[in-house]
Design a protein around this motif. Structure first.
Motif, PDB file in Angstrom:
ATOM      1  N   MET A 155       0.829  -1.187   0.000  1.00  0.00           N
ATOM      2  CA  MET A 155       0.000   0.000   0.000  1.00  0.00           C
ATOM      3  C   MET A 155       0.877   1.256   0.000  1.00  0.00           C
ATOM      4  SD  MET A 155      -3.097   0.658   0.001  1.00  0.00           S
ATOM      5  CE  MET A 155      -3.164   2.253  -0.638  1.00  0.00           C
ATOM      6  N   VAL A 194      -9.110   3.912  -5.683  1.00  0.00           N
ATOM      7  CA  VAL A 194      -9.836   3.358  -4.546  1.00  0.00           C
ATOM      8  C   VAL A 194     -10.776   2.244  -4.995  1.00  0.00           C
ATOM      9  CG1 VAL A 194     -11.591   3.903  -2.808  1.00  0.00           C
ATOM     10  CG2 VAL A 194      -9.618   5.376  -3.083  1.00  0.00           C
ATOM     11  N   TYR A 228      -9.289  -0.975  -3.029  1.00  0.00           N
ATOM     12  CA  TYR A 228      -9.955  -1.232  -1.745  1.00  0.00           C
ATOM     13  C   TYR A 228     -10.524  -2.648  -1.675  1.00  0.00           C
ATOM     14  CZ  TYR A 228     -12.113  -0.016   2.672  1.00  0.00           C
ATOM     15  OH  TYR A 228     -12.443   0.035   3.989  1.00  0.00           O
ATOM     16  N   TYR A 267      -9.940  -4.673   2.770  1.00  0.00           N
ATOM     17  CA  TYR A 267     -10.218  -3.894   3.975  1.00  0.00           C
ATOM     18  C   TYR A 267     -11.679  -4.046   4.389  1.00  0.00           C
ATOM     19  CZ  TYR A 267      -5.751  -1.437   3.520  1.00  0.00           C
ATOM     20  OH  TYR A 267      -4.425  -1.125   3.453  1.00  0.00           O
ATOM     21  N   LYS A 288     -14.653   4.215   6.457  1.00  0.00           N
ATOM     22  CA  LYS A 288     -13.294   3.747   6.158  1.00  0.00           C
ATOM     23  C   LYS A 288     -12.953   3.914   4.680  1.00  0.00           C
ATOM     24  CE  LYS A 288     -12.807   0.676  10.025  1.00  0.00           C
ATOM     25  NZ  LYS A 288     -11.545   0.899  10.672  1.00  0.00           N
ATOM     26  N   TYR A 345      -9.932   6.327   3.348  1.00  0.00           N
ATOM     27  CA  TYR A 345      -8.947   5.775   2.404  1.00  0.00           C
ATOM     28  C   TYR A 345      -8.857   6.661   1.163  1.00  0.00           C
ATOM     29  CZ  TYR A 345      -6.816   2.176  -0.590  1.00  0.00           C
ATOM     30  OH  TYR A 345      -6.005   1.478  -1.433  1.00  0.00           O
ATOM     31  N   PHE A 382      -5.626   9.135   0.139  1.00  0.00           N
ATOM     32  CA  PHE A 382      -4.952   8.970  -1.145  1.00  0.00           C
ATOM     33  C   PHE A 382      -5.046  10.247  -1.969  1.00  0.00           C
ATOM     34  CE2 PHE A 382      -4.731   7.596  -5.589  1.00  0.00           C
ATOM     35  CZ  PHE A 382      -3.475   7.035  -5.562  1.00  0.00           C
TER      36      PHE A 382
END
Length: 134
Positions: A1, A61, A65, A70, A76, A80, A84
Motif C-alpha cells: 500500500m 480506490v 480497496y 479492507y 473507512k 482511504y 490517497f
C-alpha cells in the motif's frame, strides 16, 4: 500500500513538471502584457488539477480497496479515498511549486528527487506498542 501510494504520487509529480515548465513562458508573456495577475494564474492552475486528481483517486480506490480486503464501511472507504487524494494533491502541487521557484526544468527535476527521498524517509509506519497487563 505504501509503495503504491508513493509510486502514484511520484508519477504525478514527475509528469506535471514539463507542463508547468512550458506554461511558465505563457505566464510571463501574459503577465507582462497585463492580461491577468499571477495569483489568478496560480489559482487556475491549482483548480484545474482537482478534477483529474479526484478521478484518479476514485479509480485507485475502486480498484484497490476491494482487492486489499479492507473492512467495508462508508467511513473507512472515505478516509482511504481522502488520504490517497491528499497524497496525490501534495505530490502534484509539489511539482508545480518546484517549477515555480526554480529557474529551469532541470533544476526542478534535481530538487524533486531530494523531496522524494525525504517523503519516503519520513513517511514511515506506525508500529503499535504492546501494553503489558499489569
Amino acid at each position: 500500500m505504501f509503495a503504491a501510494v508513493i509510486f502514484c504520487g511520484i508519477n504525478n509529480s514527475s509528469s506535471v513538471l514539463p507542463y508547468v515548465s512550458v506554461e511558465r513562458t505563457v505566464l510571463y508573456r501574459e503577465r507582462f502584457s497585463g492580461m491577468y495577475a499571477s495569483w489568478a494564474y496560480a489559482l487556475a492552475q491549482v483548480t484545474i488539477e482537482f478534477p483529474y486528481l479526484f478521478a484518479q483517486s476514485l479509480a485507485f480506490v475502486c480498484i484497490t480497496y476491494p482487492m486489499i480486503g479492507y473492512y467495508w464501511s462508508a467511513y473507512k472507504v472515505f478516509v482511504y479515498f481522502y488520504a490517497f487524494m491528499c497524497t496525490l494533491m501534495y505530490f502534484t502541487y509539489l511539482g508545480m511549486l518546484l517549477v515555480s521557484i526554480t529557474p529551469s526544468f532541470p533544476v526542478a527535476a534535481i530538487l524533486q528527487s531530494a523531496f522524494y527521498t525525504m517523503f519516503n524517509l519520513f513517511g514511515g509506519f506506525l508500529i503499535p506498542k504492546l501494553v503489558s497487563p499489569c
